[in-house]
Design a protein around this motif. Structure first.
Motif, PDB file in Angstrom:
ATOM      1  N   THR A   1      46.753  35.629  47.472  1.00 17.05           N
ATOM      2  CA  THR A   1      46.353  35.198  46.134  1.00 17.05           C
ATOM      3  C   THR A   1      45.339  36.167  45.544  1.00 17.05           C
ATOM      4  OG1 THR A   1      44.434  33.858  46.752  1.00 17.05           O
ATOM      5  CG2 THR A   1      46.616  32.807  46.921  1.00 17.05           C
ATOM      6  N   ASP A   2      45.088  36.014  44.231  1.00 17.25           N
ATOM      7  CA  ASP A   2      43.997  36.768  43.621  1.00 17.25           C
ATOM      8  C   ASP A   2      42.702  35.974  43.798  1.00 17.25           C
ATOM      9  OD1 ASP A   2      43.957  34.775  41.657  1.00 17.25           O
ATOM     10  OD2 ASP A   2      44.962  36.002  40.150  1.00 17.25           O
ATOM     11  N   VAL A   3      41.601  36.476  43.235  1.00 15.89           N
ATOM     12  CA  VAL A   3      40.300  35.841  43.435  1.00 15.89           C
ATOM     13  C   VAL A   3      40.221  34.474  42.777  1.00 15.89           C
ATOM     14  CG1 VAL A   3      39.068  38.019  43.747  1.00 15.89           C
ATOM     15  CG2 VAL A   3      39.339  37.065  41.448  1.00 15.89           C
ATOM     16  N   HIS A   4      41.140  34.175  41.873  1.00 16.78           N
ATOM     17  CA  HIS A   4      41.165  32.881  41.196  1.00 16.78           C
ATOM     18  C   HIS A   4      42.104  31.889  41.881  1.00 16.78           C
ATOM     19  CE1 HIS A   4      38.866  34.803  38.031  1.00 16.78           C
ATOM     20  NE2 HIS A   4      39.802  35.722  37.900  1.00 16.78           N
ATOM     21  N   GLY A   5      42.700  32.310  42.994  1.00 11.95           N
ATOM     22  CA  GLY A   5      43.594  31.428  43.723  1.00 11.95           C
ATOM     23  C   GLY A   5      45.032  31.445  43.251  1.00 11.95           C
ATOM     24  N   ARG A   6      45.355  32.346  42.317  1.00 10.72           N
ATOM     25  CA  ARG A   6      46.725  32.442  41.828  1.00 10.72           C
ATOM     26  C   ARG A   6      47.543  33.337  42.755  1.00 10.72           C
ATOM     27  NH1 ARG A   6      44.032  33.270  36.280  1.00 10.72           N
ATOM     28  NH2 ARG A   6      43.928  35.410  36.999  1.00 10.72           N
ATOM     29  N   PRO A   7      48.791  32.969  43.040  1.00  5.20           N
ATOM     30  CA  PRO A   7      49.622  33.814  43.907  1.00  5.20           C
ATOM     31  C   PRO A   7      49.757  35.230  43.353  1.00  5.20           C
ATOM     32  CG  PRO A   7      50.641  31.669  43.608  1.00  5.20           C
ATOM     33  CD  PRO A   7      49.494  31.728  42.638  1.00  5.20           C
ATOM     34  N   VAL A   8      49.651  36.205  44.223  1.00  8.25           N
ATOM     35  CA  VAL A   8      49.847  37.605  43.833  1.00  8.25           C
ATOM     36  C   VAL A   8      51.308  37.819  43.449  1.00  8.25           C
ATOM     37  CG1 VAL A   8      49.944  39.952  44.779  1.00  8.25           C
ATOM     38  CG2 VAL A   8      47.965  38.499  45.239  1.00  8.25           C
ATOM     39  N   ARG A   9      51.548  38.552  42.387  1.00 10.70           N
ATOM     40  CA  ARG A   9      52.897  38.931  41.971  1.00 10.70           C
ATOM     41  C   ARG A   9      53.071  40.415  42.236  1.00 10.70           C
ATOM     42  NH1 ARG A   9      54.379  33.807  42.030  1.00 10.70           N
ATOM     43  NH2 ARG A   9      53.350  32.563  40.435  1.00 10.70           N
ATOM     44  N   THR A  10      54.113  40.784  42.946  1.00 14.51           N
ATOM     45  CA  THR A  10      54.260  42.192  43.315  1.00 14.51           C
ATOM     46  C   THR A  10      54.464  43.078  42.087  1.00 14.51           C
ATOM     47  OG1 THR A  10      56.654  42.016  43.671  1.00 14.51           O
ATOM     48  CG2 THR A  10      55.231  41.553  45.544  1.00 14.51           C
ATOM     49  N   ARG A  11      55.077  42.539  41.038  1.00 11.39           N
ATOM     50  CA  ARG A  11      55.282  43.353  39.830  1.00 11.39           C
ATOM     51  C   ARG A  11      53.962  43.724  39.178  1.00 11.39           C
ATOM     52  NH1 ARG A  11      58.920  39.085  39.211  1.00 11.39           N
ATOM     53  NH2 ARG A  11      61.106  39.629  39.599  1.00 11.39           N
ATOM     54  N   GLU A  12      52.920  42.943  39.435  1.00  9.38           N
ATOM     55  CA  GLU A  12      51.627  43.191  38.811  1.00  9.38           C
ATOM     56  C   GLU A  12      50.730  44.109  39.650  1.00  9.38           C
ATOM     57  OE1 GLU A  12      50.028  39.311  38.143  1.00  9.38           O
ATOM     58  OE2 GLU A  12      51.598  38.761  36.701  1.00  9.38           O
ATOM     59  N   LEU A  13      51.153  44.417  40.864  1.00 10.24           N
ATOM     60  CA  LEU A  13      50.367  45.320  41.702  1.00 10.24           C
ATOM     61  C   LEU A  13      50.521  46.754  41.199  1.00 10.24           C
ATOM     62  CD1 LEU A  13      51.249  43.969  45.258  1.00 10.24           C
ATOM     63  CD2 LEU A  13      49.161  43.531  43.931  1.00 10.24           C
ATOM     64  N   ALA A  14      49.432  47.489  41.149  1.00 12.38           N
ATOM     65  CA  ALA A  14      49.485  48.895  40.756  1.00 12.38           C
ATOM     66  C   ALA A  14      49.982  49.732  41.925  1.00 12.38           C
ATOM     67  CB  ALA A  14      48.104  49.374  40.315  1.00 12.38           C
ATOM     68  N   ALA A  15      50.784  50.727  41.632  1.00 16.70           N
ATOM     69  CA  ALA A  15      51.315  51.597  42.683  1.00 16.70           C
ATOM     70  C   ALA A  15      50.228  52.516  43.225  1.00 16.70           C
ATOM     71  CB  ALA A  15      52.473  52.435  42.137  1.00 16.70           C
ATOM     72  N   ASP A  16      50.296  52.764  44.540  1.00 17.41           N
ATOM     73  CA  ASP A  16      49.427  53.720  45.226  1.00 17.41           C
ATOM     74  C   ASP A  16      47.945  53.362  45.152  1.00 17.41           C
ATOM     75  OD1 ASP A  16      51.551  55.304  46.085  1.00 17.41           O
ATOM     76  OD2 ASP A  16      51.547  56.505  44.259  1.00 17.41           O
ATOM     77  N   ILE A  17      47.657  52.078  45.045  1.00 16.72           N
ATOM     78  CA  ILE A  17      46.286  51.582  45.041  1.00 16.72           C
ATOM     79  C   ILE A  17      46.031  50.832  46.345  1.00 16.72           C
ATOM     80  CG2 ILE A  17      44.688  49.958  43.935  1.00 16.72           C
ATOM     81  CD1 ILE A  17      45.045  52.490  42.338  1.00 16.72           C
ATOM     82  N   ASN A  18      44.847  51.007  46.898  1.00 10.88           N
ATOM     83  CA  ASN A  18      44.456  50.283  48.104  1.00 10.88           C
ATOM     84  C   ASN A  18      44.084  48.844  47.763  1.00 10.88           C
ATOM     85  OD1 ASN A  18      43.993  52.184  50.634  1.00 10.88           O
ATOM     86  ND2 ASN A  18      43.418  53.356  48.814  1.00 10.88           N
ATOM     87  N   TYR A  19      44.731  47.901  48.419  1.00  9.72           N
ATOM     88  CA  TYR A  19      44.342  46.497  48.359  1.00  9.72           C
ATOM     89  C   TYR A  19      43.956  46.059  49.767  1.00  9.72           C
ATOM     90  CZ  TYR A  19      46.606  46.340  43.756  1.00  9.72           C
ATOM     91  OH  TYR A  19      46.965  46.563  42.457  1.00  9.72           O
ATOM     92  N   VAL A  20      43.056  45.090  49.849  1.00 11.45           N
ATOM     93  CA  VAL A  20      42.601  44.604  51.147  1.00 11.45           C
ATOM     94  C   VAL A  20      42.647  43.081  51.173  1.00 11.45           C
ATOM     95  CG1 VAL A  20      40.157  44.599  50.492  1.00 11.45           C
ATOM     96  CG2 VAL A  20      40.776  44.835  52.894  1.00 11.45           C
ATOM     97  N   PHE A  21      43.013  42.515  52.322  1.00  3.38           N
ATOM     98  CA  PHE A  21      42.950  41.068  52.530  1.00  3.38           C
ATOM     99  C   PHE A  21      42.628  40.827  54.000  1.00  3.38           C
ATOM    100  CE2 PHE A  21      47.310  42.282  53.403  1.00  3.38           C
ATOM    101  CZ  PHE A  21      47.754  41.461  54.433  1.00  3.38           C
ATOM    102  N   GLN A  22      42.186  39.617  54.324  1.00  2.00           N
ATOM    103  CA  GLN A  22      41.816  39.275  55.692  1.00  2.00           C
ATOM    104  C   GLN A  22      42.989  38.548  56.366  1.00  2.00           C
ATOM    105  OE1 GLN A  22      38.963  41.213  54.522  1.00  2.00           O
ATOM    106  NE2 GLN A  22      38.505  40.416  56.556  1.00  2.00           N
ATOM    107  N   TYR A  23      43.347  39.013  57.572  1.00  2.00           N
ATOM    108  CA  TYR A  23      44.439  38.404  58.314  1.00  2.00           C
ATOM    109  C   TYR A  23      44.547  39.098  59.677  1.00  2.00           C
ATOM    110  CZ  TYR A  23      49.035  36.351  59.201  1.00  2.00           C
ATOM    111  OH  TYR A  23      50.075  35.634  59.725  1.00  2.00           O
ATOM    112  N   PRO A  24      44.848  38.386  60.722  1.00  2.00           N
ATOM    113  CA  PRO A  24      45.038  36.942  60.835  1.00  2.00           C
ATOM    114  C   PRO A  24      43.756  36.172  61.111  1.00  2.00           C
ATOM    115  CG  PRO A  24      45.601  37.970  62.909  1.00  2.00           C
ATOM    116  CD  PRO A  24      45.202  39.084  61.977  1.00  2.00           C
ATOM    117  N   PHE A  25      42.604  36.881  61.163  1.00  2.00           N
ATOM    118  CA  PHE A  25      41.317  36.234  61.377  1.00  2.00           C
ATOM    119  C   PHE A  25      40.398  36.535  60.194  1.00  2.00           C
ATOM    120  CE2 PHE A  25      43.034  37.366  65.595  1.00  2.00           C
ATOM    121  CZ  PHE A  25      43.183  36.086  66.125  1.00  2.00           C
ATOM    122  N   ALA A  26      39.369  35.713  60.051  1.00  2.00           N
ATOM    123  CA  ALA A  26      38.481  35.845  58.897  1.00  2.00           C
ATOM    124  C   ALA A  26      37.831  37.217  58.810  1.00  2.00           C
ATOM    125  CB  ALA A  26      37.409  34.756  58.953  1.00  2.00           C
ATOM    126  N   ALA A  27      37.600  37.862  59.960  1.00  2.00           N
ATOM    127  CA  ALA A  27      36.883  39.141  59.978  1.00  2.00           C
ATOM    128  C   ALA A  27      37.784  40.361  60.083  1.00  2.00           C
ATOM    129  CB  ALA A  27      35.880  39.159  61.127  1.00  2.00           C
TER     130      ALA A  27
END
Length: 233
Positions: free
Chosen positions: A39-65
C-alpha cells in the motif's frame, strides 16, 4: 490442492500469464510468509501503472525490520532464472510480474556484509545510469561494490557477494493492478541480519528487535523518502 503447494510445484498466476517455477531444476523451494498487500502511506493499494520506472521503492517484509527493494524496470524481466546459493543449492526465480513483466523485488540486505537501507543512509540501491564503478540498470551495494542484475533474479555481476540477493515472490492482481508479497526464494540473510544488528534494532523497534512478522499490508515508499541519504558510487 493448497494455494502454496500449487505455487511451489507449478506457477504463480499473473495478469501477464503464468510465471513458471522450474521446480524440476530447483533444490530449494520458495519459503512462504504472510500474503501481504503493498500500500501507499495512506493505506491505499499500490497500482503498478502508477509506479515510476527505474525508481527505488522500499517496503518491509517478511519482518518489521527487514527491508526490500522494489523496482519497476524500464525493460521486461520476463524470463525466469535458475540460480544458485553460496552452498551450491539451485533455485528458480519467477521473473518480473505485472502487465509488462517488469516489476521485481528483492531483499535489500546485501549478500556480502549485510548492508541495508536504514533511516539514515542506504549503501544499496538500484541505479539506472552507468557509474564510475558499475554498469547501468543494476543493483549496486556501495559498501563493498557488489553488483546484481535485477532482471536476472539479482544474479551477481561483480564484487565479493557470494550469491544473489534473496528474491521476494510477488503476486500481481490483474483486476486491481495491485501487488502482494508472498514469500522469498534464494538465500535468506535474516538470521545473520538480526544477529549482527541486534543492539541497533532493539533501540529502533523495542524489545522484539523488529522480529514481528509483517502481515496484511506493508507500506511501499520511494527510497528517497525512506532514508536521508543514498550513497552514490
Amino acid at each position: 490442492m493448497e494455494r502454496r503447494e500449487f505455487l511451489t510445484t507449478c506457477a504463480v498466476l499473473s495478469g501477464a500469464g503464468l510465471l513458471a517455477f522450474d521446480a524440476a531444476r530447483a533444490d530449494t523451494p520458495p519459503r512462504w510468509y504472510s500474503r501481504t498487500l503493498l500500500t501507499d502511506v495512506h493505506g491505499r493499494p499500490v497500482r503498478t501503472r502508477e509506479l515510476a520506472a527505474d525508481i527505488n521503492y522500499v517496503f518491509q517484509y517478511p519482518f518489521a525490520a527487514t527491508p526490500c527493494l522494489l523496482v519497476k524496470l524500464s525493460r521486461p524481466a520476463a524470463t525466469p532464472a535458475n540460480l544458485k546459493r553460496e552452498d551450491g543449492a539451485a533455485y528458480a526465480w519467477q521473473g518480473g510480474v505485472g502487465e509488462d513483466r517488469n516489476v521485481v523485488a528483492f531483499s535489500a540486505i546485501c549478500a556480502h556484509k549485510l548492508a541495508y537501507p536504514t533511516r539514515e543512509v542506504s549503501f544499496i540501491r538500484y541505479q539506472r545510469e552507468r557509474s564510475a564503478t558499475s554498469g547501468a540498470q543494476v543493483i549496486h551495494c556501495c559498501a563493498d561494490h557488489s553488483v546484481y542484475d535485477p532482471a536476472q533474479g539479482a544474479r551477481v555481476l561483480a564484487g565479493p557477494a557470494p550469491q544473489p540477493l534473496a528474491a521476494i515472490l510477488l503476486e500481481y492482481d490483474s483486476a486491481g493492478d495491485g501487488l502482494y508479497a508472498l514469500g522469498t526464494v534464494g538465500a535468506e540473510q535474516f538470521e545473520a541480519f538480526f544477529t549482527k544488528y541486534r543492539l541497533k534494532l532493539s533501540l529502533e523497534y523495542g524489545r522484539d528487535g523488529g522480529h514481528a512478522p509483517v502481515s496484511g499490508t506493508s507500506i511501499l515508499r520511494e527510497l528517497a523518502n525512506y532514508c536521508r541519504t543514498t550513497i552514490q558510487c
